[in-house]
Structure formats: structure tokens, C-alpha cells
Design an enzyme around this catalytic site. Structure first.
Site, PDB file in Angstrom:
ATOM      1  N   CYS A 151     -16.894 -27.990  -3.462  1.00 19.20           N
ATOM      2  CA  CYS A 151     -17.349 -27.244  -4.745  1.00 19.20           C
ATOM      3  C   CYS A 151     -18.112 -28.428  -5.791  1.00 19.20           C
ATOM      4  O   CYS A 151     -18.547 -28.078  -6.694  1.00 19.20           O
ATOM      5  CB  CYS A 151     -16.153 -26.821  -5.500  1.00 19.20           C
ATOM      6  SG  CYS A 151     -15.222 -25.740  -4.454  1.00 19.20           S
TER       7      CYS A 151
ATOM      8  N   GLY B 165     -10.859 -16.552  -6.065  1.00 19.80           N
ATOM      9  CA  GLY B 165      -9.765 -17.554  -6.509  1.00 19.80           C
ATOM     10  C   GLY B 165     -10.478 -17.953  -8.297  1.00 19.80           C
ATOM     11  O   GLY B 165      -9.359 -18.048  -9.107  1.00 19.80           O
TER      12      GLY B 165
ATOM     13  N   GLN C 217      -5.637 -22.633  -1.484  1.00 17.94           N
ATOM     14  CA  GLN C 217      -5.756 -23.309  -0.049  1.00 17.94           C
ATOM     15  C   GLN C 217      -4.512 -23.181   0.677  1.00 17.94           C
ATOM     16  O   GLN C 217      -4.428 -23.138   2.079  1.00 17.94           O
ATOM     17  CB  GLN C 217      -5.814 -24.823  -0.103  1.00 17.94           C
ATOM     18  CG  GLN C 217      -7.259 -25.112  -0.944  1.00 17.94           C
ATOM     19  CD  GLN C 217      -8.466 -24.779   0.124  1.00 17.94           C
ATOM     20  OE1 GLN C 217      -8.354 -24.950   1.511  1.00 17.94           O
ATOM     21  NE2 GLN C 217      -9.705 -24.806  -0.554  1.00 17.94           N
TER      22      GLN C 217
HETATM   23  N1  PLP Z   1      -9.281 -22.967  -6.246  1.00 12.00           N
HETATM   24  C1  PLP Z   1      -9.121 -23.931  -4.936  1.00 12.00           C
HETATM   25  C2  PLP Z   1      -7.811 -24.740  -4.854  1.00 12.00           C
HETATM   26  C3  PLP Z   1     -10.105 -23.708  -4.305  1.00 12.00           C
HETATM   27  O1  PLP Z   1     -10.199 -24.711  -3.148  1.00 12.00           O
HETATM   28  C4  PLP Z   1     -11.307 -22.889  -4.494  1.00 12.00           C
HETATM   29  C5  PLP Z   1     -12.483 -22.722  -3.848  1.00 12.00           C
HETATM   30  O2  PLP Z   1     -12.988 -23.743  -3.267  1.00 12.00           O
HETATM   31  C6  PLP Z   1     -11.244 -22.196  -5.776  1.00 12.00           C
HETATM   32  C7  PLP Z   1     -10.112 -22.200  -6.460  1.00 12.00           C
HETATM   33  C8  PLP Z   1     -12.225 -21.279  -6.029  1.00 12.00           C
HETATM   34  O3  PLP Z   1     -12.043 -20.042  -5.118  1.00 12.00           O
HETATM   35  P1  PLP Z   1     -13.273 -19.070  -5.020  1.00 12.00           P
HETATM   36  O4  PLP Z   1     -14.340 -19.550  -4.388  1.00 12.00           O
HETATM   37  O5  PLP Z   1     -12.679 -17.562  -4.426  1.00 12.00           O
HETATM   38  O6  PLP Z   1     -13.803 -18.510  -6.572  1.00 12.00           O
END
Ligand code: PLP
Length: 377
Positions: free
Chosen positions: A325, A73, A180
Site C-alpha cells: 500500500c 478493509g 491481516q
Molecule cells: N488494513 C490492513 C491492515 C491492510 O493490510 C489493508 C490492505 O492492505 C487494509 C486495511 C485495506 O484493506 P482493503 O484493501 O480491503 O481496502
């Protein structure tokens, strides 16, 4: 109360499902060929990569040539925003929201430090952006609108189709971070006028470090990285065949059971929230918005969210404070603050997120444990 193990942090990451693992295994063992090679081992890998592309395209109602594999993501968000802005020469305005994931917010912040003007659209107390605010913010130099599909902290779903209509009317590319939402909600990029859409594997029972970016045919976008000719020369690097196969299989699996999974996780989330409503100290954030079925974000008035998390962990419950995060950072959640919560209430918040592997008993165990913790505190 007997100690159990309850994983209620599916919005942070998920376990690889047995179905996905089974599909991946041959490509981690005997089928290790490079998908660009001409011999049969390579051609088998190529076929598997293209099958995954078709599976994802089917889930988003687009054509397979519009799906580009990435490392997840974060990369998809970075590529969509930086790539479109770089290609839109002379346009230096980006519209996003105040509740985006940091993969979007920090990319916009970087561009903001490099000559771009960023408009952050606020949300109401339910955590929802108003599409009218986006239309008002569009200017002749707007290069991109980037609004998430559903919030990772509260699960609140944004009015993506309305925003898509507005962007189409004004001929501005529309990117949505659907990390999500994808796999949980019906998405149709054509009907919803979405130009770019980010997805991630590890939120839907595929491996970490895999994802994709949907790029509508005809969208002007620059590369983020340069190298070989993979992914139509737009995203170089030898394909991670096993992970890509896992991503495709996860979509195939979830798409066929979407309604059943939605009803199942919604029932668990509603059960938890109804049990917790017995406590006057607990309120549910985003409850007046439209929400993803599996996410419940609550505030326990006067409590320390991190402390409760540790106590839940001692009882075998995995949850998170605000967003995984942002945990580890001492900042209160920017999402909850944007919804009007005080710093203190944001620090008193917890997120439980369920998937199809959870059961109603999990909701009861969490509610019983949380009530016991609150009596002690
Ligand atoms: N965008 C959203 C809404 C997320 O919840 C996340 C991860 O928590 C990401 C982006 C990032 O994705 P990735 O962990 O695959 O880099």
C-alpha cells in the site's frame, strides 16, 4: 538456477481459491437476483447473503446480526472510526498507534484536521504497542481506541485481549483492524472485548472489493453512507451477493484448516529466515514480537529494497518493499521507522508473505535467488 514463479505477496492480496470461486459462480451467472426482491431468485440471493453472515459470525464468535458487509478493509476502518466518533457527541479524542495501515492513519488524520485530538501510541523495537500506554492515554473525552490486530508490514500481533480489557474497564469502544489477522488467527470478539473489527476478503482468497465490519450490539455508530435499507439501514447499497458469498466461503474454508495452514506457512517462513540468517547483512524485523505465521520482513543492510524487488521479479518472485500500500510512494515505511529503523534501513527492507498455497521449495528458491542477487550487487 531454473526460473520458477513464486507468489510471496499474500499480505498484499491473494488469488481467489477454487472453493470460493465455485461457491460464487452461480451468483455471477444464473442467480443474479436482488437480495431484497420478494420472488424466488431474490430469496435465493438473500439466503446466500445470510449464510455468509453466519459463516463470518461463526469465525469471530459473534452473532450474525453484528456483521455488516462493506466494500473492504478501507471502508470498514473508515466507518468504524468516523461512525463511532460522530455518534460520540462531545467526545473528541481518539487513541491509535503509529503503525496502523493508512486506512486508519489517514482517517484519524482527517478527523485531526476537523477538531479531534489524536494520540498515536508508539511501538517498541519489536513493533508491539504497550497496553499500559493506552490506559495512560485514555481521557474522559476518549471516543475510540483503534489498534490493529496484526501489522500488515511485519506481521507483528498486537496485545488485543489486554487492550480490550482496558477499554472495557474504561467503557471506551475498541476497534481493531483485523484485515491481516482474520482467517489466520483464532478471534473471539466477546472474550477479547472487541467492539468493532474490520475484515477484508482479498487477503483470504475471496474477491477484492469485499469486506465486513463487526459492530458489537449496542455500540453507538453513525452511517458513513445514506441510501436504502440494506444492512439494517446502516450500510446502504444493493448487496454484492457473489462477493459476499465468496467472503463467507473463504472464512468457512480457512476456519476449518486454521491450525494446519498456520503450521504450514510458519514452516515456510521459518525456513526462509533460517536460510537467510547465513548472510550477516540480513536481519528480520519484528522477530522478537509475536508474529503472524506467514509474514517475514527483512532488512538487507546497504541494499536498495526496490532494486532487489525488481531483480526478484526477473526471477519470477513476487514480494514487496515494506507494504504494497505504500510502494509507489518514496517515503520510507512508517512502521519500520516507528520500530526505530533508520531511513536507510527502512529503504533496504523487503516483505515476503506466504499462504497455504506456498511450499517449502518456494522458501529455498527465494533464499537461493536473494543470495545470488546479493553476490551480484
Ligand atoms: N488494513 C490492513 C491492515 C491492510 O493490510 C489493508 C490492505 O492492505 C487494509 C486495511 C485495506 O484493506 P482493503 O484493501 O480491503 O481496502
Amino acid at each position: 538456477m531454473k526460473k520458477r514463479f513464486v507468489y510471496a505477496d499474500n499480505a498484499a492480496t491473494t488469488a481467489i481459491s477454487p472453493y470460493v470461486l465455485e461457491k460464487m459462480l452461480p451468483f455471477l451467472t444464473e442467480q443474479y437476483g436482488n437480495a431484497s426482491a420478494v420472488y424466488s431468485k431474490g430469496r435465493k440471493a438473500r439466503t446466500a447473503v445470510e449464510t455468509a453472515r453466519e459463516q463470518i459470525a461463526a469465525a469471530l464468535s459473534c452473532s450474525p446480526e453484528e456483521i455488516f458487509f462493506t466494500s473492504g478493509g478501507t471502508e470498514s476502518d473508515n466507518w468504524a472510526i468516523r461512525g463511532v466518533c460522530q455518534a460520540a457527541k462531545g467526545k473528541n479524542h481518539i487513541i491509535t498507534s503509529s503503525i496502523e495501515h493508512h486506512a486508519v492513519l489517514n482517517t484519524c488524520r482527517f478527523l485531526g484536521q476537523n477538531g479531534y485530538r489524536i494520540t498515536y501510541i508508539p511501538v517498541d523495537s519489536s513493533g508491539t504497542v504497550n497496553p499500559d500506554d493506552i490506559e495512560k492515554a485514555i481521557a474522559p473525552d476518549t471516543a475510540l481506541v483503534s489498534i490493529m490486530y496484526a501489522c500488515n508490514e511485519t506481521g507483528v500481533i498486537q496485545p488485543v485481549s489486554e487492550i480490550g480489557n482496558i477499554c472495557r474497564k474504561h467503557a471506551v469502544p475498541f476497534h481493531t483492524d483485523a484485515v491481516q489477522a482474520a482467517g489466520h488467527l483464532e478471534i473471539n470478539v466477546n472474550e477479547q472485548n472487541i467492539s468493532l473489527l474490520s475484515i477484508s476478503g482479498h487477503k483470504i482468497h475471496a474477491p477484492k472489493g469485499t469486506g465486513a465490519l463487526y459492530i458489537r450490539k449496542g455500540t453507538n455508530i453513525s452511517n458513513l453512507m445514506f441510501g436504502g435499507a440494506q444492512e439494517n439501514s446502516l450500510r446502504p447499497g444493493t448487496e454484492n451477493t457473489a462477493a459476499i458469498v465468496g467472503l463467507g466461503a473463504a472464512f468457512e474454508n480457512l476456519s476449518s484448516d486454521m491450525d494446519t495452514n498456520r503450521r504450514h506457512t510458519e514452516k515456510i517462513r521459518n525456513r526462509l529466515e533460517s536460510r537467510l540468517s547465513e548472510s550477516k547483512r540480513i536481519s528480520v524485523n519484528g522477530i522478537s514480537g509475536q508474529r503472524l505465521p506467514g509474514i517475514s520482513n527483512i532488512t538487507v543492510k546497504g541494499a536498495d529494497g526496490e532494486q532487489i524487488l525488481l531483480m526478484l521479479d526477473l526471477k519470477g518472485i513476487c514480494a514487496s518493499a515494506g507494504s504494497a500500500c505504500t510502494s509507489g510512494s518514496s517515503e520510507p515505511s512508517h512502521v519500520l521507522k516507528a520500530m526505530g529503523l533508520s531511513d536507510a534501513d527502512a529503504y533496504s527492507s523487503l516483505r515476503f508473505s506466504f499462504g497455504h498455497l506456498n511450499s517449502a521449495d518456494d522458501a529455498d528458491y527465494i533464499a537461493d535467488t536473494l543470495n545470488e542477487i546479493l553476490r551480484k550487487l
